[in-house]
Design an enzyme around this catalytic site. Structure first.
Site, PDB file in Angstrom:
ATOM      1  N   ASP A 166      -7.138   1.612  -7.965  1.00 25.20           N
ATOM      2  CA  ASP A 166      -5.766   1.994  -7.627  1.00 25.20           C
ATOM      3  C   ASP A 166      -4.743   1.090  -8.333  1.00 25.20           C
ATOM      4  O   ASP A 166      -5.057  -0.051  -8.655  1.00 25.20           O
ATOM      5  CB  ASP A 166      -5.557   1.971  -6.107  1.00 25.20           C
ATOM      6  CG  ASP A 166      -5.958   0.659  -5.453  1.00 25.20           C
ATOM      7  OD1 ASP A 166      -7.055   0.166  -5.758  1.00 25.20           O
ATOM      8  OD2 ASP A 166      -5.178   0.137  -4.638  1.00 25.20           O
ATOM      9  N   GLU A 220       0.840  -1.197   0.000  1.00 22.91           N
ATOM     10  CA  GLU A 220       0.000   0.000   0.000  1.00 22.91           C
ATOM     11  C   GLU A 220       0.877   1.250   0.000  1.00 22.91           C
ATOM     12  O   GLU A 220       1.925   1.291   0.647  1.00 22.91           O
ATOM     13  CB  GLU A 220      -0.896   0.031   1.239  1.00 22.91           C
ATOM     14  CG  GLU A 220      -2.038  -0.969   1.232  1.00 22.91           C
ATOM     15  CD  GLU A 220      -3.274  -0.460   0.485  1.00 22.91           C
ATOM     16  OE1 GLU A 220      -3.204   0.629  -0.108  1.00 22.91           O
ATOM     17  OE2 GLU A 220      -4.297  -1.169   0.528  1.00 22.91           O
TER      18      GLU A 220
END
Length: 210
Positions: A187, A135
């Protein structure tokens, strides 16, 4: 993770980065625990990481790569601040976590799930079992979060992961969350510079050659 329309400004986050880095409020860890080497098990070549464990409710304990082969890295963007991402991963009701989180302002790395375990990050069990999830703090519609140091530190980490598991350093094996079958996530988004990122991963991979 869900987009937060009331997110803090980038200036506010950068201004507070030094205090954030020193603050024990990031996690319930003691200072001694924060200094403990992270359990990535990757040997040399891994950049420094801080062990910030996710709740056991947010991953599956396993014995990779013996139990499941690891042959992929999945790139994510948090849609949350670094601090809130760690908080969510420690929340047993969240039901999701990635192996690593990269902070935007300084590239600081947190490891939340051991690489041997299956993190719930891709929204696809098959991809979860065979990937490492990374992330990156930020929002997909704001490229200012994708700082030089974030790209560089993440690329060092990805290069080390690829070297450990002998993952080819290419876009077939280093993918975005959006490329996972069945996902409803977008994303790392259109502003993530894949060409730059892959160049950095390739450059960092030379330290593992031979």
């Amino acid at each position: 993770m869900a987009h937060d329309p009331s997110r803090p400004t980038r200036r506010r986050l950068i201004t507070g980065a030094a205090a954030l880095a020193a603050s024990a409020a990031l996690t319930p860890l003691t200072a001694a625990a924060a200094r403990k080497p992270a359990p990535h098990g990757g040997g040399g070549g891994y950049p420094p990481v801080q062990w910030v464990p996710a709740s056991p409710s947010n991953f599956t304990a396993a014995n990779r790569p013996t139990q499941y082969p690891v042959n992929m890295v999945v790139v994510h963007v948090t849609q949350e601040t670094y601090k809130d991402t760690l908080r969510l991963f420690q929340d047993p009701g969240h039901k999701a976590a990635a192996h690593y989180v990269v902070r935007s302002a300084d590239g600081h790395l947190a490891q939340c799930v051991k690489e041997r375990d299956v993190a719930w990050h891709a929204g696809n069990w098959s991809f979860n079992t065979r990937s490492i999830g990374i992330e990156h703090e930020g929002w997909i519609d704001d490229p200012t979060w994708f700082t030089d140091v974030l790209y560089e530190r993440s690329a060092q980490l990805t290069a080390a992961v690829c070297a450990r598991y002998r993952i080819p350093v290419d876009r077939a094996h280093i993918i975005g969350h959006v490329e996972v079958p069945g996902t409803d996530h977008h994303d790392p988004g259109e502003y993530w510079d894949w060409a730059r990122y892959m160049e950095l991963v390739v450059a960092a991979s030379w330290q593992h050659a031979g």
